[in-house]
Design an enzyme around this catalytic site. Sequence first.
Site, PDB file in Angstrom:
ATOM      1  CG  ASP A  70      -2.164   1.218   0.790  1.00 24.53           C
ATOM      2  OD1 ASP A  70      -2.746   1.298  -0.182  1.00 24.53           O
ATOM      3  OD2 ASP A  70      -3.173   1.758   2.174  1.00 24.53           O
ATOM      4  N   GLY A 154      -0.540   8.536 -11.029  1.00 21.53           N
ATOM      5  CA  GLY A 154      -1.326   8.660 -10.089  1.00 21.53           C
ATOM      6  C   GLY A 154      -0.368  10.858  -9.279  1.00 21.53           C
TER       7      GLY A 154
END
Length: 200
Positions: A70, A154
Amino acid sequence: MRKLLIATRNAGKLAEYRNLLAGVPFELTYLPEVGITDEIEETGDTFLANAVLKARAYARASGLLTLADDSGLEVPALGGEPGVHSARYSGPGATDERNIDLLLQRLAGMPQVQRQARFRCVIAIANPDGIVYTAEGACLGEIIHAPRGTHGFGYDPVFYLPELGRTMAELPPELKNQVSHRAAAARAAREILSELAKLY
């Protein structure tokens, strides 16, 4: 050769890990190849919690040693936002562009000295019995005022690396894979996997 399940459905991410973990004594596979369709909800409030949650769940489901990660962006001036909400920062239906727009709105008017940021990545490696090993990496930079560059994804277009004079999105993939937060975490994970290979 023993398999290592990379907890992703993204073939690009699998390819990135094959590059980052080249030479480890495991054959890397990913969720579509082992027929897992379950989606594990990331309910943790830290990168570590989410990585461990995914690694344990997919290791149990597959019976394989499993690597999950993550990662996200933290901006101290925004109290650590977007943090674990990096991918869905702008709400339902979030896109990279909308997330970047919201980030830039929140930082509007702040001097460059307050626009420090870091990308963080936590990797969790779990065996089917639930034993977990973790590794972490970070990459420090600052948020610029407008996107630059065409590589990456991103927040890469607004994450500026002063020592390189470029945003993450302006780096060729081979250079990004040397300096990124995921690369740093993967280097630490390689050592764990080398030790685990002796046990399997």
